[in-house]
Structures are given as C-alpha cells and as structure tokens.
Design an enzyme around this catalytic site. Sequence first.
Site, mmCIF file in Angstrom:
data_model
loop_
_atom_site.group_PDB
_atom_site.id
_atom_site.type_symbol
_atom_site.label_atom_id
_atom_site.label_comp_id
_atom_site.label_asym_id
_atom_site.label_seq_id
_atom_site.Cartn_x
_atom_site.Cartn_y
_atom_site.Cartn_z
ATOM 1 N N GLY A 69 0.797 -1.243 -0.043
ATOM 2 C CA GLY A 69 -0.053 0.127 -0.006
ATOM 3 C C GLY A 69 0.986 1.317 0.075
ATOM 4 C CB THR A 70 3.883 1.987 1.712
ATOM 5 O OG1 THR A 70 3.453 2.062 3.085
ATOM 6 C CG2 THR A 70 4.865 3.266 1.811
ATOM 7 C CD GLN A 178 -6.981 1.190 8.553
ATOM 8 O OE1 GLN A 178 -7.958 0.378 8.763
ATOM 9 N NE2 GLN A 178 -5.723 0.862 8.764
ATOM 10 C CG HIS A 197 -1.087 -5.797 5.122
ATOM 11 N ND1 HIS A 197 -1.056 -5.587 6.358
ATOM 12 C CD2 HIS A 197 -0.541 -4.857 4.044
ATOM 13 C CE1 HIS A 197 -0.506 -4.140 6.520
ATOM 14 N NE2 HIS A 197 -0.187 -3.878 5.177
ATOM 15 C CB CYS A 321 2.909 3.021 9.825
ATOM 16 S SG CYS A 321 1.528 2.282 8.951
#
Length: 379
Positions: A69-70, A178, A197, A321
């Site tokens: 995702g990053t 999210q 994930h 994070c």
Amino acid sequence: MAYFDAASSEPLHPAAREALVSALDAAAADPARLYGEARRSRLLLERARAEAAELIGARPDEVSFTTSGTQAVHLGVLGTLLGRRRAGRRMVAGAVEHSSVLQAGAAHEGDGGELEIVGVDIAGRVDPAGFAAAVAREGTALACLQTANHEVGTLQPVAEAAEACRAAGVPLLVDAAQTLGRLPVPPGWSVLTGSAHKWGGPAGVGVLAVRKGTRWRSPLPEDERERRRVPGFENVPAVVAAVAALRARAAEAEAENARLSALVDRIRASVPRLVPDVEVVGDPVARAPHIVTFSCLYVAGEVILTELDRAGFSVSSGSSCTASTLRPSHVLEAMGVLTHGNVRVSLPRGASEADVDRFLAVLPEIVRRVRAAVGVESP
C-alpha cells in the site's frame, strides 16, 4: 491471544488462503512470456485485475498491482505530481493522512514543491471548507484525502472534497486502505490506493488505480510491467489471493460491519465508565466499523500495551506505522487530544463478544496497576 490490531494488518482470510495455495502452482510462470504456463499466469493476473476493478468501481486498464500500500501511495502521489508538473507544484493533504502520504509530500517539498496541510477538528475530520479553499489556490496539482483515519477511525468528507477538486480541476488521490472491503468506495476519485493485508489478503500486494484522463507519469525508471506503472515481477499468486479476499470481505461486509460496530460501540461506552481519567477519541458515529481509540492519563501507552499483551491481547498504540519510534502520534497531535497513554483497538473479522468481554474485564486493573507503579492512585 485475542488479536485486536486489524488496522495494522487483518489476519489472512480463508478465501485468500485457499486461492493462494491453488495459485502457487497454477501461476508460477512469468506472465510476460508466451508459453502455455505463462499464458495461464497472465490469464489469472488479468482475471484478478478485472475483479478488483469491478469491486472498486474502475476499469481494468486503470488498475495496477504494487508491492505494498505504501508503494501504491508513493507512486500515486509522486506520479500524479510529475504528470501535472505544468499545472503547478502544490500538493494539498489532510493533517491526519497516513505517513506514506505525508512522506511523499515531504519528498515533493525536498524537490522544490509545496505541501499545504489542512487541519482537522477534535474528532479528526478534515475541514471541508478549508480543504476546498486550499485546493482552489493557483498551482495546485494534487489533493490527497483518506477514506477513514487509520488511528481513530473517523470517516473523512471524501464526497465534499471530490466536488471541490472537480470544481477546481484538481485530481484527488483517495487512500482507501482502511475501508476497501469494508465500506463502499466513495465516488469522485482520480487516483485510488489500497493495501491487501488491511482487508485480509496477503502482505506484499497493493492496489493503484489511476482514472483515464488523469495525467500520471512514473517517478521511477520505466519498466514494461503493470502497464509501465509498477516495476518488477508480478507476484501473481499473491495478487490472486488478495482479490479473492477483497471479494469475500465485500460480500460479508454488511453483516460483519454491523457486528463489529456494535462491539466497538460497547468498548467506547464501557471504557470511560470502567477506567477513570480516560478520553475516547474519534467520531463516535461517522467512523470505520472496526476501530476505537482511547487515551489514559498519567501513563505511557506502551506500558499498557505490554501488560495487555501479557494478559492475552494484541493491541497497538499511537501511529500504527510509527509506533516503534515512540514519537507522539501526528494524528492525535493534529486533533488536539491526549497523545500519551494511547490504546487503539481494531477488531478483525470474526472477533468474538467473549474476547471483548474479557478485554473490558482486565483493562481496569491493568491501568490501575500501571498508574500505581508511577505513584498515581486511581479512585
């Protein structure tokens, strides 16, 4: 152990596990080659792409799979800024965006660009008027807004932001990490990102969708993979499993959201009653169904987490994070709420009422004991 850290990573969905095991053999070959096994891998990859596109409301040729995702956020932000360099060098983002968005903005600033941060209210909701005003300023190339905050669960005004961006002719990047698989994808985005994930897929798969007509140029050396958007060999089995999980989560979302939201409501109501000097943060109604965060006066959140871990609960504190840095959460600071003694509970699929009952039973004594250790007596 009761796992209550789904906002960091949701346990692998059974549908993902089944799809992954099957695809490990069926999709082992390089999907870019021409022989039979490779064509089978390509077919599974493109089928997964089409299903993902349908689930997020996009066209298949708008969807690429990334390694996280990053990476999806970094490519989405920096690629759109690079593609729209002639339009200007301003980027607009909410103060409580995920660190990946803010770090991409910092990189943009380091390259001579401008980053404007829009503040939030005490619930963590971005000010729509302030966001619209920032977007309308000359030279704005990109605006970024998450669907729901990853630390406190507050839903953001994406529809209002999208309208403001449309009026200003500015693309909107929506970080849906999210909420993908949990809530409907809001309309009006130009770039959409997500992380497998977070919805029960395997780690190592992200989603980057770029609407046709949105100017985008890769900030990385060009690669022929993934429509020249994402470099590197595609992990086809993981992609297939990620999309299987997304499809399964979307199908069960209505029932599971209602169940988890009721458990979260119970935690929100019970913790201040059971534990003195506690602040529950985030919007109590307009929120993601699985997240609740509270802060306890006089103690460090990390100490509470350690004691909860010993009692059989996996929860987190501060930024999901950046918790390892022990820096105060930028989200809680922007909201103007307590930044210490913070506990985030995020319930995974299948979280049980019995585990929530047990959590509420052990929490008061844990907080009392931790406070007593530093000389603070709770009533």
